[in-house]
Design an enzyme around this catalytic site. Structure first.
Site, short mmCIF file in Angstrom:
data_model
loop_
_atom_site.label_atom_id
_atom_site.label_comp_id
_atom_site.label_asym_id
_atom_site.label_seq_id
_atom_site.Cartn_x
_atom_site.Cartn_y
_atom_site.Cartn_z
N HIS A 15 -8.92 5.76 2.41
CA HIS A 15 -9.88 6.88 1.16
C HIS A 15 -11.27 6.48 1.75
O HIS A 15 -11.75 5.80 2.59
CB HIS A 15 -9.59 6.38 -0.34
CG HIS A 15 -9.96 5.06 -0.99
ND1 HIS A 15 -11.33 4.78 -1.22
CD2 HIS A 15 -8.75 4.06 -1.20
CE1 HIS A 15 -11.98 3.51 -1.95
NE2 HIS A 15 -10.30 3.56 -1.21
N GLU B 286 -3.09 2.08 -4.20
CA GLU B 286 -3.53 1.19 -3.95
C GLU B 286 -2.34 -0.44 -5.23
O GLU B 286 -1.87 0.34 -5.91
CB GLU B 286 -5.67 0.42 -4.54
CG GLU B 286 -5.51 -0.63 -4.38
CD GLU B 286 -5.60 -1.64 -3.04
OE1 GLU B 286 -4.64 -1.90 -2.74
OE2 GLU B 286 -7.15 -0.89 -2.63
#
Length: 234
Positions: free
Chosen positions: A26, A101
């Site tokens: 990201h 994550e």
């Protein structure tokens, strides 16, 4: 025994025997710039991160056409994926919580350089050499992260054999994929919007073709020293 290798050759648009999976971290967030641990907390991109996403989207639009984008459901990844999709002709973006994550438990929301003092128990678990060590507060162990990351990529790859797909995820997740492909290698830093390319032939054969490439950012601003994407990723 699985076959794994790294090969920085070019990628082809015709590959009936494998799925080509382009994995992108990201874009930058405000928490990345202040070394604040994100984990599963939902933090949006900052303006620099949005520009990074647009830049990597432009890069991917000039490469072989992808069929779909899979994204972590966390905002920083999903927004990156949406920006990429808009630059690649409006590709569908599929949210997938398995692409998140690593959950970092009680460390989430804290500044990294302070956690040894403010959260000593969780910090000790975080730096433990025991890869089965979970982090207090619901955090994942490295083994749990590895299993989730590799299972997610295999699931996507087996579904899209013969296609090129884009996966937008996070630093810790992507480092786990590197360990899967190159168990004795050293991944280094996984920078914001870096591009890695995996070829998945099946459960026992995969190759890493491109690792951590940020050439698309060479003429733009990005944080070489930005937090996240290394062993302290979050």
């Amino acid at each position: 025994m699985a076959e794994f290798s790294i090969n920085n050759g070019s990628h082809s648009s015709s590959h009936p025997d494998y799925a080509e999976i382009v994995v992108v971290r990201h874009g930058e967030t405000a928490w990345n710039t202040t070394a604040k641990i994100q984990g599963h907390l939902d933090v949006e991109l900052n303006e620099n991160g949005r520009q990074q996403a647009a830049t990597v989207g432009d890069r991917l639009s000039r490469e072989s056409k992808a069929s779909v984008i899979y994204s972590s459901d966390l905002q920083r990844a999903f927004e990156t994926a949406q920006i990429i999709a808009s630059r690649c002709g409006g590709l569908e973006v599929v949210k997938d919580s398995d692409l998140r994550e690593r959950h970092l438990g009680d460390l989430q929301g804290h500044v990294f350089h302070e956690i040894a003092k403010t959260n000593p128990t969780a910090y000790k678990a975080f730096v433990s050499k025991n890869e089965d060590q979970e982090i207090p507060g619901g955090g994942e162990s490295l083994v749990q992260l590895f299993d989730r990351s590799t299972s997610a990529l295999l699931r996507i790859g087996l579904k899209h054999k013969g296609e090129r797909v884009i996966v937008v995820s996070h630093g810790g997740f992507i480092r786990a994929l590197y360990k899967w492909a190159c168990p004795n290698g050293r991944p280094g830093k996984v920078l914001n919007t870096c591009v890695s390319v995996f070829h998945l032939y099946g459960e026992d054969k995969w190759t890493l073709k491109v690792w951590g490439d940020v050439s698309h950012l060479s003429k733009t601003g990005f944080l070489e020293s930005g937090f996240g994407g290394d062993k302290n990723s979050g």
